[in-house]
Design a protein around this motif. Structure first.
Motif, PDB file in Angstrom:
ATOM      1  N   CYS A 264     -68.973 137.445  32.181  1.00 21.70           N
ATOM      2  CA  CYS A 264     -68.776 137.348  30.595  1.00 21.70           C
ATOM      3  C   CYS A 264     -69.517 136.161  29.817  1.00 21.70           C
ATOM      4  CB  CYS A 264     -67.115 137.567  29.956  1.00 21.70           C
ATOM      5  SG  CYS A 264     -66.544 139.257  30.434  1.00 21.70           S
ATOM      6  N   LEU A 265     -69.283 135.117  30.593  1.00 22.16           N
ATOM      7  CA  LEU A 265     -69.881 133.800  29.972  1.00 22.16           C
ATOM      8  C   LEU A 265     -71.452 134.176  30.098  1.00 22.16           C
ATOM      9  CD1 LEU A 265     -67.785 131.146  31.710  1.00 22.16           C
ATOM     10  CD2 LEU A 265     -67.727 131.787  29.221  1.00 22.16           C
ATOM     11  N   GLU A 266     -72.036 134.978  30.756  1.00 19.83           N
ATOM     12  CA  GLU A 266     -73.584 135.013  31.042  1.00 19.83           C
ATOM     13  C   GLU A 266     -74.045 136.441  30.082  1.00 19.83           C
ATOM     14  OE1 GLU A 266     -73.937 135.822  35.240  1.00 19.83           O
ATOM     15  OE2 GLU A 266     -73.572 133.394  35.667  1.00 19.83           O
ATOM     16  N   GLY A 267     -72.875 136.916  29.396  1.00 21.40           N
ATOM     17  CA  GLY A 267     -73.343 137.840  28.533  1.00 21.40           C
ATOM     18  C   GLY A 267     -72.824 139.246  28.621  1.00 21.40           C
ATOM     19  N   ALA A 268     -72.040 139.418  29.645  1.00 21.30           N
ATOM     20  CA  ALA A 268     -71.385 140.858  30.044  1.00 21.30           C
ATOM     21  C   ALA A 268     -70.205 141.102  28.885  1.00 21.30           C
ATOM     22  CB  ALA A 268     -70.794 140.797  31.204  1.00 21.30           C
ATOM     23  N   ASN A 269     -70.181 142.517  28.699  1.00 20.37           N
ATOM     24  CA  ASN A 269     -69.328 142.835  27.469  1.00 20.37           C
ATOM     25  C   ASN A 269     -67.755 142.745  28.066  1.00 20.37           C
ATOM     26  OD1 ASN A 269     -67.700 144.009  25.687  1.00 20.37           O
ATOM     27  ND2 ASN A 269     -69.260 145.671  25.459  1.00 20.37           N
ATOM     28  N   PRO A 270     -67.093 142.076  27.371  1.00 18.61           N
ATOM     29  CA  PRO A 270     -65.342 142.018  27.895  1.00 18.61           C
ATOM     30  C   PRO A 270     -64.697 143.224  27.966  1.00 18.61           C
ATOM     31  CG  PRO A 270     -66.019 140.134  26.318  1.00 18.61           C
ATOM     32  CD  PRO A 270     -67.280 140.997  26.354  1.00 18.61           C
ATOM     33  N   ARG A 271     -65.004 144.024  27.160  1.00 23.96           N
ATOM     34  CA  ARG A 271     -64.464 145.402  26.977  1.00 23.96           C
ATOM     35  C   ARG A 271     -64.367 146.042  28.250  1.00 23.96           C
ATOM     36  NH1 ARG A 271     -66.084 150.387  27.154  1.00 23.96           N
ATOM     37  NH2 ARG A 271     -65.219 151.992  25.860  1.00 23.96           N
ATOM     38  N   ASP A 272     -65.702 146.078  29.029  1.00 27.59           N
ATOM     39  CA  ASP A 272     -65.757 146.739  30.266  1.00 27.59           C
ATOM     40  C   ASP A 272     -64.811 146.298  31.322  1.00 27.59           C
ATOM     41  OD1 ASP A 272     -67.904 147.824  29.364  1.00 27.59           O
ATOM     42  OD2 ASP A 272     -69.505 146.563  30.199  1.00 27.59           O
ATOM     43  N   TYR A 273     -64.328 144.904  31.368  1.00 29.28           N
ATOM     44  CA  TYR A 273     -63.117 144.552  32.189  1.00 29.28           C
ATOM     45  C   TYR A 273     -61.815 144.733  31.644  1.00 29.28           C
ATOM     46  CZ  TYR A 273     -67.116 142.251  34.490  1.00 29.28           C
ATOM     47  OH  TYR A 273     -68.503 142.152  34.853  1.00 29.28           O
ATOM     48  N   LYS A 274     -61.599 144.837  30.233  1.00 29.32           N
ATOM     49  CA  LYS A 274     -60.568 145.254  29.752  1.00 29.32           C
ATOM     50  C   LYS A 274     -60.218 146.622  30.207  1.00 29.32           C
ATOM     51  CE  LYS A 274     -60.206 143.256  25.743  1.00 29.32           C
ATOM     52  NZ  LYS A 274     -60.701 142.811  24.312  1.00 29.32           N
ATOM     53  N   VAL A 275     -61.022 147.432  30.292  1.00 18.84           N
ATOM     54  CA  VAL A 275     -60.892 148.823  30.508  1.00 18.84           C
ATOM     55  C   VAL A 275     -60.154 148.744  31.835  1.00 18.84           C
ATOM     56  CG1 VAL A 275     -61.991 150.999  31.370  1.00 18.84           C
ATOM     57  CG2 VAL A 275     -62.667 150.006  29.176  1.00 18.84           C
ATOM     58  N   LEU A 276     -60.666 148.179  32.928  1.00 21.95           N
ATOM     59  CA  LEU A 276     -60.279 148.194  34.088  1.00 21.95           C
ATOM     60  C   LEU A 276     -58.888 147.575  34.258  1.00 21.95           C
ATOM     61  CD1 LEU A 276     -63.560 146.314  36.048  1.00 21.95           C
ATOM     62  CD2 LEU A 276     -62.827 148.794  36.140  1.00 21.95           C
ATOM     63  N   LEU A 277     -58.672 146.595  33.424  1.00 23.04           N
ATOM     64  CA  LEU A 277     -57.160 146.197  33.434  1.00 23.04           C
ATOM     65  C   LEU A 277     -56.508 147.267  32.986  1.00 23.04           C
ATOM     66  CD1 LEU A 277     -55.164 143.794  33.775  1.00 23.04           C
ATOM     67  CD2 LEU A 277     -55.708 143.125  31.376  1.00 23.04           C
ATOM     68  N   ALA A 278     -56.601 147.729  31.918  1.00 24.25           N
ATOM     69  CA  ALA A 278     -55.830 148.886  31.192  1.00 24.25           C
ATOM     70  C   ALA A 278     -55.713 150.205  32.372  1.00 24.25           C
ATOM     71  CB  ALA A 278     -56.525 149.456  30.080  1.00 24.25           C
ATOM     72  N   GLN A 279     -56.585 150.404  33.071  1.00 21.77           N
ATOM     73  CA  GLN A 279     -56.553 151.716  34.099  1.00 21.77           C
ATOM     74  C   GLN A 279     -55.692 150.932  35.291  1.00 21.77           C
ATOM     75  OE1 GLN A 279     -60.818 152.700  34.598  1.00 21.77           O
ATOM     76  NE2 GLN A 279     -60.034 154.735  34.350  1.00 21.77           N
ATOM     77  N   GLU A 280     -55.588 149.950  35.622  1.00 22.88           N
ATOM     78  CA  GLU A 280     -54.892 149.197  36.614  1.00 22.88           C
ATOM     79  C   GLU A 280     -53.508 149.380  36.327  1.00 22.88           C
ATOM     80  OE1 GLU A 280     -53.791 145.085  39.009  1.00 22.88           O
ATOM     81  OE2 GLU A 280     -55.784 145.303  37.920  1.00 22.88           O
ATOM     82  N   ILE A 281     -53.047 149.002  34.984  1.00 25.88           N
ATOM     83  CA  ILE A 281     -51.735 148.789  34.586  1.00 25.88           C
ATOM     84  C   ILE A 281     -51.237 150.316  34.533  1.00 25.88           C
ATOM     85  CG2 ILE A 281     -50.226 148.256  32.730  1.00 25.88           C
ATOM     86  CD1 ILE A 281     -51.086 145.987  34.355  1.00 25.88           C
ATOM     87  N   ILE A 282     -52.068 151.302  34.232  1.00 28.90           N
ATOM     88  CA  ILE A 282     -51.680 152.592  33.767  1.00 28.90           C
ATOM     89  C   ILE A 282     -51.417 153.146  35.158  1.00 28.90           C
ATOM     90  CG2 ILE A 282     -52.110 154.995  33.037  1.00 28.90           C
ATOM     91  CD1 ILE A 282     -53.561 153.515  30.644  1.00 28.90           C
ATOM     92  N   GLU A 283     -52.537 152.997  36.203  1.00 29.45           N
ATOM     93  CA  GLU A 283     -52.160 153.735  37.363  1.00 29.45           C
ATOM     94  C   GLU A 283     -50.802 153.265  38.148  1.00 29.45           C
ATOM     95  OE1 GLU A 283     -54.514 153.887  41.747  1.00 29.45           O
ATOM     96  OE2 GLU A 283     -55.585 153.118  39.605  1.00 29.45           O
TER      97      GLU A 283
END
Length: 398
Positions: free
Chosen positions: A277-296
């Motif tokens: 993310c510091l290098e420019g990746a979109n934090p949203r993409d990782y937030k999606v992974l967190l949301a999916q992990e919690i829901i699963e």
């Protein structure tokens, strides 16, 4: 796993370990530790803030230690005075029992039921007679109790402190004696109570437990602790779409704290994502992974994938909820003031919030952004109203 790696894992996210060298020595023995985490069943539902301790308990459990989940059905009727500036209302036995049943159903989304011991502190406190209670009370002085910040503040401000509130940390501490705990987990706000348990074990000729405190998880606002009363919580039994939307709404900065305290992914992987993310990746993409992990974890993998699909459809492509039901509002005269309509439809909590959301450009009518707080909606018309990302209503003005 080498002891050094075990210690690194157990220290993950921890605020303090008292005493770390003692934990290190106990781990070296290879003897499974009795690890205690206690919860008063004061409400029927657990939220992600509660799971911070459960996650740490699971780490101990996965390393082969005995996970002891204590339901404070006895202390729950006293009411934990921690952080309170008034005497807390006590719960009835029926309320405590109902909440305790709910807790047992929810914790096994995290802990292994075959390797978890569930205990109730009423099982030993109900056997304690008056003489035993007086002996327990005799182990601490009033001066020591007033070392606790909330008690000290109430005393200095001439606010009442009921005698039974002094008993709470003593009884919580005695739980560790009864359970022969080697380690007790708790939030930073529980440090005083946890240390009482450590001292009491010494009084009762037991080896003093190690105290491991975990930070209090901030709620969705990123400021105050997660709490249902503050409406900044994510309940583990909430619908998957609601959990997904709430996690996606947290700030990018708070996301990393949630990853550290709530995710079961390794810190090496999480740190790699943070660097990306510091290098420019979109934090949203990782937030999606967190949301999916919690829901699963609390629902299923199918639910996690469906929640992502629904989120993408609703908020990226502008689709509306499938279950949108028409509300009918009666106008006074020939029109309805927009701020009053949003409040009366339950899309905002007040007209003040409605004006603020309009000013921020967070209100849409039929997909079109509106900001005019003086707008009136004509009677005899039906529109789709949206406030923020997750609040929708189909309203017919009559």
């Amino acid at each position: 796993m080498p002891n050094s790696e075990m210690l690194t894992l157990l220290k993950r996210g921890a605020e303090e370990i008292l005493v770390e060298s003692e934990l290190e020595q106990k781990l070296k023995t290879g003897i499974p530790l009795r690890v205690k985490a206690g919860f008063d069943p004061t409400a029927p539902d657990l939220h992600l803030g509660h799971t911070v301790l459960l996650n740490k308990l699971k780490q101990f459990q996965d390393l082969g230690h005995e996970a002891m989940f204590l339901i404070g059905d006895f202390t729950g009727m006293i009411g934990d005075p921690t952080g309170k500036n008034v005497t807390r209302k006590t719960l009835t036995r029926d309320e405590v029992n109902a909440n305790a049943t709910s807790y047992q159903e929810q914790i096994f989304n995290i802990l292994d039921p075959e390797k978890t011991t569930i205990m109730f502190n009423s099982s030993w406190m109900n056997e304690m007679n008056v003489a035993d209670l007086i002996k327990l009370a005799g182990t601490h002085t009033v001066a020591r109790m007033l070392e606790r910040e909330d008690f000290d503040n109430r005393y200095k401000n001439c606010q009442p402190i009921a005698i039974h509130e002094f008993l709470y940390p003593l009884i919580q501490g005695y739980d560790s004696v009864a359970m022969k705990a080697d380690v007790e987990l708790g939030g930073t706000d529980q440090k005083f109570n946890l240390l009482v348990g450590r001292r009491l074990q010494g009084v009762y000729k037991q080896s003093p437990q190690i105290v491991l405190t975990m930070p209090i998880l901030e709620g969705l606002d990123g400021v105050q602790k997660m709490s249902k009363s503050l409406n900044n919580y994510i309940g583990i039994s909430e619908p998957p779409d609601e959990i997904f939307g709430k996690i996606m709404s947290v700030s990018d900065q708070l996301m990393w704290r949630y990853f550290e305290l709530l995710s079961f992914r390794s810190m090496a992987e999480i740190n790699k994502w943070r660097d990306s993310c510091l290098e420019g990746a979109n934090p949203r993409d990782y937030k999606v992974l967190l949301a999916q992990e919690i829901i699963e974890r609390f629902h299923s993998k199918v639910s996690a994938n469906r929640a992502l699909e629904n989120f993408e459809a609703r908020f990226r492509h502008g689709a509306l909820p499938d279950d949108l039901v028409t509300q009918h509002l009666k106008a006074v005269g020939s029109s309805y003031a927009i701020a009053n309509l949003l409040k009366d439809a339950g899309l905002t909590s007040s007209t003040t919030e409605a004006h603020r959301m309009l000013k921020q450009g967070a209100v849409r009518i039929n997909g079109e952004r509106v900001s005019d707080s003086k707008l009136n909606i004509s009677s005899g018309t039906t529109h789709i109203f949206q406030v923020g990302k997750r609040r929708f209503a189909k309203i017919s003005v009559e």
